[in-house]
Design a protein around this motif. Structure first.
Motif, PDB file in Angstrom:
ATOM      1  N   ARG A   1      -8.677  14.811 -17.118  1.00  0.00           N
ATOM      2  CA  ARG A   1      -8.566  13.779 -18.153  1.00  0.00           C
ATOM      3  C   ARG A   1      -9.932  13.554 -18.797  1.00  0.00           C
ATOM      4  NH1 ARG A   1      -6.600   9.433 -15.155  1.00  0.00           N
ATOM      5  NH2 ARG A   1      -8.539   8.304 -14.967  1.00  0.00           N
TER       6      ARG A   1
ATOM      7  N   GLN B   1      -8.419  10.103 -23.601  1.00  0.00           N
ATOM      8  CA  GLN B   1      -8.184   8.661 -23.695  1.00  0.00           C
ATOM      9  C   GLN B   1      -8.166   8.163 -25.142  1.00  0.00           C
ATOM     10  OE1 GLN B   1     -11.013   6.748 -21.007  1.00  0.00           O
ATOM     11  NE2 GLN B   1      -9.438   6.699 -19.423  1.00  0.00           N
TER      12      GLN B   1
ATOM     13  N   ARG C   1      -4.727   7.688 -26.374  1.00  0.00           N
ATOM     14  CA  ARG C   1      -3.784   6.976 -25.515  1.00  0.00           C
ATOM     15  C   ARG C   1      -3.799   5.459 -25.742  1.00  0.00           C
ATOM     16  NH1 ARG C   1      -1.827   9.957 -21.362  1.00  0.00           N
ATOM     17  NH2 ARG C   1      -1.830   8.226 -19.885  1.00  0.00           N
TER      18      ARG C   1
ATOM     19  N   ASP D   1      -4.141   5.014 -16.879  1.00  0.00           N
ATOM     20  CA  ASP D   1      -4.026   6.473 -16.811  1.00  0.00           C
ATOM     21  C   ASP D   1      -3.712   6.959 -15.400  1.00  0.00           C
ATOM     22  OD1 ASP D   1      -4.472   6.725 -19.469  1.00  0.00           O
ATOM     23  OD2 ASP D   1      -6.575   7.296 -19.296  1.00  0.00           O
TER      24      ASP D   1
END
Ligand code: GLU
Length: 319
Positions: free
Chosen positions: A42, A81, A84, A199
């Protein structure tokens, strides 16, 4: 039924990686692979002012160069991120609906600090924050007349504990020791604590391996995940690498030598061997690939004390 084992790399592309980051990545990878887990990569590029796509690409190249692979994630945009935000907004509103969010007009320095992972010396919460004690009427008045506030999660006066895979039982009174914390900055950027919790929860992460500077964040992240209806991952922190003249923690900010520089001088296997030696997985540095370390990997060998690079001749020129 047991959840599948899911680990993650979660770097912030705010600079080139240094030895400390690499050690964390290596141990996260070993921990996941030794359990036949699935590895997620990520990219924590939430704060677009402090991160860059160039650093993100360099991070991915560093991992590949070292022989650390992953099963899903970067460069898939769904694992960055910065893409998101809707999920963070949803979680923010869920907390708001439960009366756990309040606006805060405290200093700018605090807000900036709260959007990235906390590092020693960065104030995140003022326990005397006057904003936490305002009445609804005061808040409404100020919201319509003042500059945009940051938003904080109101923590309960409750002790929350995590069982760390390396440091053992770690308990913290969320409100008195951890304190209320920023989940959305005044400029609208969702903060590290909220994003990382959402997350880890939504990606089904069951194991978080990272530096022990984030151990003190684990109870509040586990609390957020529980409050949002999820199951917190198991946390497992590792010692920090220290170096420099004063034995400080290595960090991008302290200008430690980056992987990019090391890549020019090192065979990746030599670097993996050095890292394994620093983590007490090898009695002496010897070149090998991460997968060759799998049979030797055991958290019981890894020290809990921070690891100093100062007395390691092979590394004296790295820092
Ligand atoms: N992105 C954070 C950092 O690079 C790490 C977050 C985490 O592992 O929880 O400092």
């Amino acid at each position: 039924m047991d959840r599948p084992y899911v680990g993650r790399f979660a770097p912030s592309p705010s600079g080139y990686m240094h030895m400390g980051n690499l050690l964390a990545m290596l141990l996260a990878w070993l921990d996941c692979r030794v359990h036949d887990g699935r590895m997620i990569f990520r990219m924590e590029d939430l704060d677009t002012a402090r991160t860059s796509p160039e650093y993100a690409r360099a991070l991915a190249e560093d991992l590949q160069w070292l022989g650390l692979d992953w099963d899903e994630g970067y460069p898939d945009p769904a694992y960055c991120q910065s893409n998101r935000t809707d999920l963070y907004a949803e979680a923010f509103h869920a907390l708001e609906d439960r009366g756990l969010v309040y606006p805060c007009w405290c200093s700018r320095a605090q807000r900036l600090a709260a959007a990235s992972a906390p590092h020693p010396g960065e104030a995140v919460h003022d326990p005397n924050c006057p904003c936490s004690r305002m009445t609804d009427a005061q808040r409404t008045a100020r919201l319509s007349s003042d500059r945009p506030p940051a938003w904080k999660a109101r923590t309960p006066d409750e002790t929350f504990s995590v069982m760390d895979g390396h440091y053992g039982h770690f308990a913290q009174n969320l409100s008195r020791a951890g304190g209320d914390f920023i989940i959305r900055r005044a400029d609208g950027v969702y903060a590290y604590q909220l994003a990382v919790s959402v997350d880890d929860m939504r990606m089904g992460v069951t194991r978080v391996v990272r530096g022990r500077d984030l151990l003190s964040s684990a109870p509040r992240q586990a609390w957020l995940i529980r409050t949002l209806g999820g199951t917190p991952p198991g946390y497992c922190h590792l010692p920090l690498l220290t170096g420099g003249k004063n034995g400080e923690k290595l960090s991008k900010r302290l200008g430690s030598r980056s992987t990019q520089a090391m890549r020019r001088e090192y065979d990746p296997r030599a670097l993996v061997g050095l890292l394994a030696y620093l983590a007490d997985l090898l009695p002496a540095p010897e070149p090998l690939w991460p997968r060759e370390l799998l049979p030797l990997f055991d958290w019981a060998k890894v020290p809990t004390e921070d690891i100093s690079l100062e007395n390691i001749p092979a590394l004296s020129h790295i820092n």
